[in-house]
Design an enzyme around this catalytic site. Structure first.
Site, PDB file in Angstrom:
ATOM      1  CB  ALA A  85      -0.950   0.007   1.196  1.00  0.00           C
ATOM      2  N   GLY A 125       0.426   5.200  -0.185  1.00  0.00           N
ATOM      3  CA  GLY A 125      -0.969   5.412   0.160  1.00  0.00           C
ATOM      4  C   GLY A 125      -1.853   5.966  -0.935  1.00  0.00           C
ATOM      5  CB  CYS A 183       4.209   1.183 -12.832  1.00  0.00           C
ATOM      6  SG  CYS A 183       5.512   0.948 -11.611  1.00  0.00           S
TER       7      CYS A 183
END
Length: 490
Positions: free
Chosen positions: A110, A113, A231
């Site tokens: 995570a 954030g 990504c």
């Protein structure tokens, strides 16, 4: 931009006649974006008050492009948690996860954030959000962003996903896996990533991804949905990881989702697969859209596959001090008295439906309300950010056009001798604020307005244009700044 030759050779082979367009896109400047926090306002509400010109991002309802010459992170609205600075393509994974009110949601990797804050906004204060990152230092940055955004139902954990399975098998309705990857899609935005790519390569990250995606699959409830994203352009890390999941866990399917113009499809042939459902994966190419390279896929777990094996959390009754009760009664919030927890002097409000998390490295369990000290209660910065202006009695509203907003964020003392006007009712306060925003009130030199409806309570919620920033405490010498020192404007 000089790209690694090995990377160029592989992309030429994959893209064929599209390669020239692809590589020429690296001469363009990367796009900058921000995502509006729907816990505080909608995109339409944000547009007229945006501190800089913005243009909607087509694959989100609350994401916007802005010119990189502007600095929206240097505006008080950023510190009020109104938006998150995020690369436009990185907004797609959280946008695709079909969250419903009351869901139990996990963000496996995570930090810092960006995706967790959007998942929290989609939950709208309901259900439960578990945000995990294996790095403790990165998890601390994650915690700040969660609190800045005003998330009321968080659990912040710093664990290896292998340890999470023991507490969360079959627990989550929705899971986001934004997997660590070789980062090929970010070469334009951050050329330094190329050194990391040359050092570690694709195989190192692909091995990590294969482990993480299986752990996530085991934590997903039967019938649940999961988004996997990277990504990078590497087929091994993208279609290859999804094929690995399909081969090693029963009952998973790759869902088709409607996509805006420019978003590409998956390529099973790039990994030697004949599984047609891999074409439902989404590829984001920098020469086709205004964004960096990404891979995103929505997965569905069959309702007939998997089991749930987790214990419930042991909620304990907490006796609140008189001062804490008095303060909490001034909040326009409904608290379940069975969900308070006191650890040392810190008072927390726990989410409903927690599993047993004993043995896990927890950074935050629920909303940190404040410190319950002897004969006094001190509200927390996290609570201030989790409130709306109408949730509390005593308000000090600062206008963003005035320097006092920056002074407050620098933890400086506010001079209230001449710059503020006091109101004794919410109606009077709302009227004056509306007049100030409309520019028709005869108080153009005033920094803001005070609403004080309860004289015995010294705590004021400091807001900028009606959006909470933090606390101030009134005493005989004026208003003492209680903005969290660790968040001080630099």
């Amino acid at each position: 931009m000089a790209l690694p030759k090995t990377f160029e050779d592989r992309m030429k082979k994959l893209l064929g006649e599209e390669y020239d367009s692809f590589v020429s896109s690296y001469q363009d400047k990367y796009k900058t974006g921000l995502r509006v926090n729907r816990l505080k306002l909608t995109g339409k509400e944000f547009e007229p008050i945006s501190p800089c010109p913005v243009k909607p991002i087509p694959w989100t309802t609350n994401g916007y492009y802005y010119d990189g010459k502007n600095q929206p992170a240097k505006h008080p609205y950023y510190h009020a948690g109104l938006y998150y600075i995020q690369e436009p393509s990185a907004m797609l994974p959280a946008a695709l996860l079909p969250i419903e009110p009351g869901d139990k949601v996990l963000d496996v990797c995570a930090a810092p954030g960006g995706k967790s804050t959007e998942l929290a906004a989609k939950l709208g204060g309901t259900g439960l959000l578990v945000s995990n990152d294996i790095s403790n230092s990165r998890a601390k940055a994650l915690l700040k962003n969660i609190e800045l955004f005003g998330v009321r139902n968080p659990v912040i954990i710093s664990e290896d996903p292998a340890n999470l399975v023991k507490s969360f098998t079959g627990y989550f309705d929705k899971i986001l896996v934004d997997a660590p990857c070789s980062g090929e899609g970010m070469f334009r935005k951050d050329p330094s990533i190329m050194k990391n790519w040359e050092q570690y390569g694709v195989d190192y990250y692909n091995n990590l991804q294969k482990n993480i995606i299986l752990y996530a699959a085991d934590m997903l409830k039967p019938g649940g949905s999961m988004v996997y994203s990277t990504c990078t352009f590497s087929p091994e890390e993208n279609e290859g990881s999804i094929q690995y999941l399909l081969n090693n866990r029963e009952g998973f399917s790759v869902e088709y989702v409607e996509r805006v113009e420019g978003l590409g499809s998956g390529h099973p042939e790039w990994i030697g697969s004949e599984d047609e459902q891999l074409k439902n994966c989404i590829r984001v190419w920098p020469h086709k859209v205004e964004g960096e390279g990404h891979f995103v896929v929505l997965l569905k777990k069959s309702p007939e596959v998997g089991t749930s094996a987790y214990g419930g959390y042991s909620y304990k009754k907490v006796k609140l001090s008189e001062e804490a009760v008095d303060f909490l009664e001034q909040l326009e919030l409904d608290f379940d008295p069975n969900r308070f927890e006191l650890r040392e002097e810190r008072l927390y409000y726990l989410p409903e439906g927690l599993p047993n998390v004993k043995g896990l490295r927890i950074l935050r369990l629920g909303l940190y309300l404040g410190d319950m000290k002897k004969n006094r209660f001190e509200p927390s910065q996290a609570l201030a950010n989790a409130l709306k202006e109408t949730d509390y009695t005593n308000i000090l509203n600062i206008f963003s056009c005035h320097g006092d907003a920056i002074k407050y964020l620098k933890c400086e003392t506010l001079d209230l001798s001449e710059n503020y006007r006091s109101c004794t009712s919410r109606e009077e306060y709302d009227t004056l604020v509306a007049a100030k925003k409309a520019g028709v009130d005869a108080m153009e030199n005033n920094a803001g307005i005070i609403l004080e409806t309860r004289k015995k309570n010294p705590w004021f919620l400091v807001c900028v244009d009606g959006f909470p920033l933090g606390w101030a405490k009134c005493n005989k010498n004026g208003m003492k700044n209680k903005y969290l020192a660790g968040w001080r404007w630099m």
